[in-house]
Scaffold this motif. Structure first.
Motif, PDB file in Angstrom:
ATOM      1  N   HIS A  63      -4.773 -26.766  -8.685  1.00 60.23           N
ATOM      2  CA  HIS A  63      -4.932 -25.457  -9.336  1.00 60.23           C
ATOM      3  C   HIS A  63      -3.631 -25.051 -10.009  1.00 60.23           C
ATOM      4  O   HIS A  63      -2.558 -25.363  -9.505  1.00 60.23           O
ATOM      5  CB  HIS A  63      -5.240 -24.360  -8.307  1.00 60.23           C
ATOM      6  N   VAL A  64      -3.761 -24.310 -11.100  1.00 55.97           N
ATOM      7  CA  VAL A  64      -2.598 -23.687 -11.734  1.00 55.97           C
ATOM      8  C   VAL A  64      -2.743 -22.177 -11.555  1.00 55.97           C
ATOM      9  O   VAL A  64      -3.820 -21.628 -11.806  1.00 55.97           O
ATOM     10  CB  VAL A  64      -2.542 -24.034 -13.240  1.00 55.97           C
ATOM     11  N   TRP A 120      -7.047 -19.605 -25.171  1.00 56.31           N
ATOM     12  CA  TRP A 120      -7.596 -20.171 -23.926  1.00 56.31           C
ATOM     13  C   TRP A 120      -8.757 -19.314 -23.458  1.00 56.31           C
ATOM     14  O   TRP A 120      -8.728 -18.091 -23.593  1.00 56.31           O
ATOM     15  CB  TRP A 120      -6.490 -20.166 -22.874  1.00 56.31           C
ATOM     16  N   THR A 172     -12.017 -19.301 -20.218  1.00 54.54           N
ATOM     17  CA  THR A 172     -12.630 -19.992 -19.095  1.00 54.54           C
ATOM     18  C   THR A 172     -13.799 -19.157 -18.606  1.00 54.54           C
ATOM     19  O   THR A 172     -13.960 -17.997 -18.993  1.00 54.54           O
ATOM     20  CB  THR A 172     -11.588 -20.178 -17.967  1.00 54.54           C
ATOM     21  N   VAL A 206      -0.734 -22.622 -21.248  1.00 53.39           N
ATOM     22  CA  VAL A 206      -1.902 -22.676 -20.358  1.00 53.39           C
ATOM     23  C   VAL A 206      -2.868 -23.825 -20.713  1.00 53.39           C
ATOM     24  O   VAL A 206      -3.289 -24.589 -19.841  1.00 53.39           O
ATOM     25  CB  VAL A 206      -2.660 -21.327 -20.367  1.00 53.39           C
ATOM     26  N   VAL A 207      -3.170 -23.948 -22.003  1.00 48.02           N
ATOM     27  CA  VAL A 207      -4.103 -24.998 -22.418  1.00 48.02           C
ATOM     28  C   VAL A 207      -3.508 -26.384 -22.150  1.00 48.02           C
ATOM     29  O   VAL A 207      -4.206 -27.303 -21.707  1.00 48.02           O
ATOM     30  CB  VAL A 207      -4.463 -24.840 -23.912  1.00 48.02           C
ATOM     31  N   GLU A 237      -3.883 -27.290 -18.492  1.00 44.90           N
ATOM     32  CA  GLU A 237      -5.250 -27.703 -18.151  1.00 44.90           C
ATOM     33  C   GLU A 237      -5.541 -29.111 -18.666  1.00 44.90           C
ATOM     34  O   GLU A 237      -6.151 -29.916 -17.969  1.00 44.90           O
ATOM     35  CB  GLU A 237      -6.263 -26.687 -18.697  1.00 44.90           C
ATOM     36  N   GLU A 238      -5.079 -29.390 -19.887  1.00 40.90           N
ATOM     37  CA  GLU A 238      -5.352 -30.712 -20.468  1.00 40.90           C
ATOM     38  C   GLU A 238      -4.546 -31.814 -19.791  1.00 40.90           C
ATOM     39  O   GLU A 238      -5.080 -32.853 -19.426  1.00 40.90           O
ATOM     40  CB  GLU A 238      -5.021 -30.697 -21.957  1.00 40.90           C
ATOM     41  N   ASN A 257      -5.288 -31.751 -15.814  1.00 41.06           N
ATOM     42  CA  ASN A 257      -6.692 -31.786 -15.429  1.00 41.06           C
ATOM     43  C   ASN A 257      -6.993 -30.845 -14.255  1.00 41.06           C
ATOM     44  O   ASN A 257      -7.650 -31.216 -13.292  1.00 41.06           O
ATOM     45  CB  ASN A 257      -7.066 -33.247 -15.093  1.00 41.06           C
ATOM     46  N   ALA A 258      -6.460 -29.659 -14.354  1.00 41.79           N
ATOM     47  CA  ALA A 258      -6.683 -28.637 -13.316  1.00 41.79           C
ATOM     48  C   ALA A 258      -7.012 -27.332 -14.026  1.00 41.79           C
ATOM     49  O   ALA A 258      -6.574 -27.131 -15.158  1.00 41.79           O
ATOM     50  CB  ALA A 258      -5.414 -28.465 -12.493  1.00 41.79           C
ATOM     51  N   SER A 259      -7.764 -26.461 -13.372  1.00 38.59           N
ATOM     52  CA  SER A 259      -8.031 -25.210 -14.094  1.00 38.59           C
ATOM     53  C   SER A 259      -7.054 -24.121 -13.670  1.00 38.59           C
ATOM     54  O   SER A 259      -6.491 -24.127 -12.579  1.00 38.59           O
ATOM     55  CB  SER A 259      -9.482 -24.762 -13.938  1.00 38.59           C
ATOM     56  N   ALA A 260      -6.857 -23.192 -14.592  1.00 37.20           N
ATOM     57  CA  ALA A 260      -5.834 -22.164 -14.404  1.00 37.20           C
ATOM     58  C   ALA A 260      -6.460 -20.849 -13.962  1.00 37.20           C
ATOM     59  O   ALA A 260      -7.534 -20.470 -14.408  1.00 37.20           O
ATOM     60  CB  ALA A 260      -5.057 -21.964 -15.699  1.00 37.20           C
TER      61      ALA A 260
END
Ligand code: BES
Ligand code: ZN
Length: 458
Positions: A175-176, A367, A369, A403-404, A407-408, A411-414
């Motif tokens: 996780h971020v 960004w 989500t 942020v983007v 995630e890229e 490979n974790a979501s923020a």
């Protein structure tokens, strides 16, 4: 967990005074002369990370250093959380509008006033203190932690992108978590579902070889000030839409439930208008203020330089003019494509008789989500416990370029959970941070790590 929260309560006075030491360092990333202060801030932060029980290191970049704090003692089964924040701040000018000096933190009415108090030193330091509370009261953290603090967020994070790519293995995480944004209102915490992106330019217009007498030459050459005004005026149509061809082609349509959620937020446009002391709100026709702020792109002049602006009158025909113009972008617009569209537009509308150059400054991708799953559950529960009210979901008009990329690359979501308040004067004179939000927020972060360690909202 109660030990951890008791530790927070018992140490709040120290947590505040340490933050004030941090705020006294003039870590202005945009100004060369503060390079030494940037380094002092990085070193100070690394030392506080060590005090909190993290292994801290300072990493050189072509610009300002990155500070990393790590603790991986929770084991392979526990999740790893990457926490991001920035220790750089915006320049404090205009200085004469500050009630107390920008780098002398001053408490008034339950707030601390200082540059960086909200953006982002205060919020970054809350994580350091939440980590310390776990380490000192429980001897460990419920999750593995990587705390990454950069010194170039306010100038576009250009050197952080390669840093993240280069250290992707070391920064690998589940996780971020980022605290560099607002709560929706006083006492009402929030979780973000979007950030806007940015495309920023300087437009330079050059006319005659030098300034000229405006009577002797006026009427024979194109005035760069007039030309630049013409270019700027061409950027919007009568409905407040951006008039650059193709600009809206990639603007995504938002799901009905997200738009419904925005409509249901407790927001009064008239109060908002009054708080800003404007005779009327502006912007694109056909959208509410919150929609214009979060889901619609914009174009704004950030500065103009031209001709004589000193005292009294000077009849002069300026030789050149310059404007700083930026576009806030929404999904799925890209700064690169907007750059091409803007260049083509300016070429098309620029009047004859002047030369026009566009110089791209920094940019950042938008960004968004769908806030759901373990991370958001853990955060909602923690915020509700700390603030006594369930957080709302909100968008954000500002940008956090990295942020983007996180995630890229990782490979974790923020998760974006911030504690500043909407009127807190980010980037403006008299920036402040609410002390109650500082304290409740530290407790919320302690519980967030706990909930993440427990595997779910639990
Ligand atoms: N903390 C802000 C982003 C922000 C602003 C979040 C308002 C929530 C509310 C961040 O430090 C910032 O100012 N970002 C810049 C990015 C730019 C320099 C690329 C921005 O939005 O102008
Ligand atoms: Zn900022």
């Amino acid at each position: 967990m109660s030990d951890v929260l008791a530790f927070v309560d018992a140490n709040l006075g120290r947590f505040r005074s340490e933050l004030y030491d941090f705020l006294r360092i003039q870590s202005i990333s945009a100004v060369q002369e503060h390079e030494g202060d940037m380094r002092r801030a990085a070193e100070w932060l690394a030392d506080r990370m060590r005090d909190a029980g993290l292994k801290a290191s300072i990493h050189e970049t072509p610009g300002h250093p990155v500070v990393l704090g790590e603790w991986r003692g929770a084991g392979d089964d526990a999740p790893t959380v990457l926490i991001y924040g920035h220790y750089d701040v915006q320049p404090p000018e205009p200085l004469d509008e500050w009630i107390s000096p920008p780098f002398e933190p001053t408490e008034r009415n339950g707030k601390v006033f200082a540059r960086g108090s909200a953006d982002d030193k205060g919020q970054l330091y809350m994580h350091v203190k939440a980590i310390e509370a776990h380490m000192k009261a429980a001897g460990k953290l419920p999750v593995n932690v990587i705390l990454l603090a950069e010194g170039e967020e306010e100038v576009g994070s250009e050197n952080l992108v390669p840093f993240v790519k280069e250290h992707a293995d070391r920064l690998a995480c589940d996780h971020v978590v980022i605290s560099d944004s607002n709560m929706f209102d006083e006492g009402l915490p929030s979780i973000l579902f979007s950030l806007r992106g940015l495309a920023y330019f300087e437009i330079h217009v050059k006319g005659a070889r030098s300034d000229l007498h405006s009577g002797q030459f006026g009427g024979t050459v194109t005035n760069p000030g007039n030309a630049l005004s013409q270019i700027i005026a061409s950027l919007h149509d009568a409905d407040g839409k951006v008039a650059v061809e193709g600009f809206y082609d990639d603007v995504a349509v938002w799901d009905a439930d997200v738009l419904e959620g925005i409509r249901n937020l407790p927001f009064d446009e008239e109060e908002y208008r009054k708080s800003l002391e404007v005779p009327a709100l502006g912007g694109e026709k056909g959208y509410s203020a919150l929609e214009r702020l979060w889901v619609r792109p914009t174009c704004d002049v950030n500065g103009i330089l031209c001709g004589y602006t000193g005292e009294g009158a000077k009849t002069v025909l300026p030789g050149k003019a310059m404007a700083k113009v930026s576009f806030r972008l929404v999904p799925d617009q890209s700064p690169e494509k907007v750059k091409e569209l803007v260049e083509a537009h300016v070429r098309k509308v620029a009047p004859k008789g002047v030369t026009v150059d566009i110089e791209p400054l920094h940019g950042g991708r938008p960004w968004r989500t769908r806030p759901q799953g373990t991370l958001v559950e853990a955060a909602s529960k923690a915020l509700e416990e700390a603030f006594g009210v369930r957080p709302v979901l909100q968008g954000e008009g500002g940008s956090i370029p990295i942020v983007v990329d996180f995630e890229e690359q990782l490979n974790a979501s923020a998760l974006l959970v911030g504690f500043a308040l909407p009127g807190c004067n980010l980037h403006a004179p008299n920036e402040w941070f609410e002390l109650e939000a500082y304290e409740k927020g530290i407790r919320a972060l302690c519980m967030l790590y706990e909930n993440l360690g427990a595997g779910a909202a639990g």
